[in-house]
Design a protein around this motif. Structure first.
Motif, PDB file in Angstrom:
ATOM      1  N   GLU A  62      -5.450  16.508 -22.495  1.00 42.31           N
ATOM      2  CA  GLU A  62      -6.525  16.146 -21.566  1.00 42.31           C
ATOM      3  C   GLU A  62      -5.979  15.347 -20.377  1.00 42.31           C
ATOM      4  O   GLU A  62      -6.546  14.328 -19.972  1.00 42.31           O
ATOM      5  N   VAL A  63      -4.878  15.816 -19.808  1.00 42.71           N
ATOM      6  CA  VAL A  63      -4.240  15.110 -18.691  1.00 42.71           C
ATOM      7  C   VAL A  63      -5.074  15.305 -17.429  1.00 42.71           C
ATOM      8  O   VAL A  63      -5.400  16.440 -17.045  1.00 42.71           O
ATOM      9  N   ARG A  64      -5.415  14.202 -16.788  1.00 43.74           N
ATOM     10  CA  ARG A  64      -6.238  14.257 -15.578  1.00 43.74           C
ATOM     11  C   ARG A  64      -5.727  13.254 -14.550  1.00 43.74           C
ATOM     12  O   ARG A  64      -5.254  12.174 -14.909  1.00 43.74           O
ATOM     13  N   THR A  65      -5.856  13.606 -13.285  1.00 49.45           N
ATOM     14  CA  THR A  65      -5.538  12.699 -12.184  1.00 49.45           C
ATOM     15  C   THR A  65      -6.802  12.461 -11.385  1.00 49.45           C
ATOM     16  O   THR A  65      -7.444  13.414 -10.920  1.00 49.45           O
ATOM     17  N   GLN A  66      -7.156  11.208 -11.213  1.00 49.08           N
ATOM     18  CA  GLN A  66      -8.388  10.867 -10.511  1.00 49.08           C
ATOM     19  C   GLN A  66      -8.154   9.709  -9.557  1.00 49.08           C
ATOM     20  O   GLN A  66      -7.376   8.795  -9.865  1.00 49.08           O
ATOM     21  N   PRO A  67      -8.820   9.723  -8.395  1.00 49.65           N
ATOM     22  CA  PRO A  67      -8.736   8.564  -7.506  1.00 49.65           C
ATOM     23  C   PRO A  67      -9.473   7.381  -8.124  1.00 49.65           C
ATOM     24  O   PRO A  67     -10.440   7.552  -8.882  1.00 49.65           O
ATOM     25  N   THR A  68      -9.010   6.192  -7.815  1.00 47.43           N
ATOM     26  CA  THR A  68      -9.706   4.988  -8.252  1.00 47.43           C
ATOM     27  C   THR A  68     -10.664   4.543  -7.156  1.00 47.43           C
ATOM     28  O   THR A  68     -10.813   5.204  -6.121  1.00 47.43           O
ATOM     29  N   GLU A  69     -11.307   3.399  -7.379  1.00 42.79           N
ATOM     30  CA  GLU A  69     -12.211   2.876  -6.361  1.00 42.79           C
ATOM     31  C   GLU A  69     -11.452   2.325  -5.157  1.00 42.79           C
ATOM     32  O   GLU A  69     -12.050   2.044  -4.113  1.00 42.79           O
ATOM     33  N   VAL A  70     -10.129   2.179  -5.286  1.00 43.82           N
ATOM     34  CA  VAL A  70      -9.302   1.677  -4.181  1.00 43.82           C
ATOM     35  C   VAL A  70      -8.674   2.865  -3.453  1.00 43.82           C
ATOM     36  O   VAL A  70      -8.055   3.731  -4.079  1.00 43.82           O
ATOM     37  N   GLU A  71      -8.826   2.913  -2.144  1.00 42.28           N
ATOM     38  CA  GLU A  71      -8.284   4.024  -1.358  1.00 42.28           C
ATOM     39  C   GLU A  71      -6.769   4.109  -1.520  1.00 42.28           C
ATOM     40  O   GLU A  71      -6.070   3.096  -1.567  1.00 42.28           O
ATOM     41  N   ASN A  72      -6.264   5.335  -1.649  1.00 42.43           N
ATOM     42  CA  ASN A  72      -4.837   5.627  -1.798  1.00 42.43           C
ATOM     43  C   ASN A  72      -4.252   5.144  -3.126  1.00 42.43           C
ATOM     44  O   ASN A  72      -3.046   4.922  -3.228  1.00 42.43           O
ATOM     45  N   GLU A  73      -5.111   4.993  -4.124  1.00 43.43           N
ATOM     46  CA  GLU A  73      -4.643   4.690  -5.470  1.00 43.43           C
ATOM     47  C   GLU A  73      -5.206   5.728  -6.446  1.00 43.43           C
ATOM     48  O   GLU A  73      -6.349   6.192  -6.279  1.00 43.43           O
ATOM     49  N   GLN A  74      -4.395   6.115  -7.447  1.00 46.75           N
ATOM     50  CA  GLN A  74      -4.794   7.131  -8.410  1.00 46.75           C
ATOM     51  C   GLN A  74      -4.448   6.694  -9.820  1.00 46.75           C
ATOM     52  O   GLN A  74      -3.517   5.910 -10.037  1.00 46.75           O
ATOM     53  N   ARG A  75      -5.198   7.224 -10.763  1.00 44.02           N
ATOM     54  CA  ARG A  75      -4.989   6.963 -12.188  1.00 44.02           C
ATOM     55  C   ARG A  75      -4.749   8.303 -12.875  1.00 44.02           C
ATOM     56  O   ARG A  75      -5.550   9.237 -12.728  1.00 44.02           O
ATOM     57  N   ILE A  76      -3.655   8.397 -13.602  1.00 38.36           N
ATOM     58  CA  ILE A  76      -3.328   9.603 -14.355  1.00 38.36           C
ATOM     59  C   ILE A  76      -3.564   9.272 -15.823  1.00 38.36           C
ATOM     60  O   ILE A  76      -2.912   8.377 -16.371  1.00 38.36           O
TER      61      ILE A  76
END
Length: 350
Positions: free
Chosen positions: A73-87
């Motif tokens: 279930e690998v996913r990449t999503q933006p966080t609430e902070v611009e230009n930051e992501q959570r994998i």
């Protein structure tokens, strides 16, 4: 040039180099097994720094690392902070695992190493002497344990798709960004005011452009230039203004038009894969990852030094040309690098 390969093969061949092979070594797939997971809800890996590396490459490669670990279930999503992501992912037993990427500019990556909130610093330029001095307590940041060249990228000079100008010299670029050329008709273009778009001061992309274009001509950036933290945001802005010009990494061209660039007596060159890979394109540059020379986490510590890195390749979603990088000279890219070169020159002794 090496043949194109699928994204999956691309991931498999460079993951060890990018995330675990900071000594310039390729690591067999089996070493990815059983990397330890934190006891609490903290990320297994934190990458801070270059927007060029962090916007697309780092999340894609972390996702590939998770898959190589057998995570699901690998996913990449933006966080609430611009230009930051959570994998994020899950173990087969259902335990959550995640990593984070914060792509706010090369300078922020070295700050992350210094202050302890980053495990790897992504950089679109070599570490500066002042930054190296600030991190001396961590060890030698130019050592093989710390510094890894991961790719060759090119700075694309971008304009609106309707702009008829096809090429510029580095001298003309300097005059444009210094505010000395104010209308495109001075360059054979339409009667339109020039609108300047540039990366911000924390950006390694800005540092490279300043070094290769403005400083070399003894000029400084015009105060009228709009500044951006993100390559993608800059490229989008250029496509919305017929008089605009900017510079960005190759992954962020989007719908903007790239110009051919000439330097000295060279012919104008577009930022094509082959010309960037050989560093013949005048605005070629190298991309880096930096780790703490000592005290690395199991997810960043090199575990092999016996085999060579994967061959050069470029996938459809990669912004840069990946090459074998077993040694590093620490010098600026050479524009006349022989086309047969497969590794960087050896580091000078002493």
């Amino acid at each position: 040039m090496s043949p194109r390969i699928t994204v999956e093969r691309f991931r498999a061949r460079v993951l060890s180099l990018l995330l675990l092979g900071l000594a310039g070594c390729s690591i067999p797939a089996q070493v990815f097994a059983a990397l330890p997971l934190p006891a609490d809800d903290t990320p297994v890996l934190r990458i801070h720094g270059s927007n060029t590396v962090g916007a697309k490459l780092a999340p894609m490669l972390i996702a590939g690392l998770f898959e190589a670990q057998g995570l699901q279930e690998v996913r990449t999503q933006p966080t609430e902070v611009e230009n930051e992501q959570r994998i994020s992912a899950r173990t087969p037993e259902g335990r959550p695992v995640y990593a984070t990427v914060a792509a706010h500019g090369t300078g922020t990556g070295f700050a992350g190493l210094k202050d302890g909130y980053g495990d790897l610093a992504a950089a679109s330029r070599p570490i500066k002497a002042a930054e190296r001095a600030e991190l001396v307590a961590l060890g030698d940041m130019r050592s093989a344990q710390a510094e890894q060249v991961i790719a060759i990228d090119g700075l694309a000079i971008v304009v609106h798709p309707d702009n008829p100008v096809q090429s510029l010299t580095t001298g003309q670029l300097a005059e444009l960004f210094a505010g000395e050329i104010r209308n495109w008709r001075e360059l054979g273009g339409p009667d339109l005011a020039v609108q300047l778009h540039a990366r911000d001061n924390r950006s390694g992309t800005w540092d490279t452009f300043n070094e290769l274009v403005l400083a070399r001509q003894g000029k400084t950036l015009s105060d009228s230039a709009r500044r951006y933290e993100s390559n993608d945001a800059l490229s989008r802005a250029v496509t919305l203004n017929r008089g605009a010009i900017g510079f960005t990494g190759l992954a962020s061209l989007g719908k903007a038009k790239a110009l051919a660039i000439a330097d000295g007596k060279s012919q104008p060159m577009l930022p094509l894969n082959a010309l960037v890979a050989t560093e013949d394109y005048p605005l070629s540059r190298r991309l880096f990852l930096y780790a703490r020379p000592s005290g690395q986490t199991p997810w960043t510590r090199p575990t092999s030094s016996s085999s060579t890195a994967a061959p050069a390749s470029r996938s459809s979603s990669s912004p840069a040309t990946w090459r074998s990088t077993s040694t590093w000279s620490g010098r600026r890219p050479r524009r006349t690098c022989p086309r047969s070169t497969s590794v960087w020159p050896a580091r000078p002794s002493g």
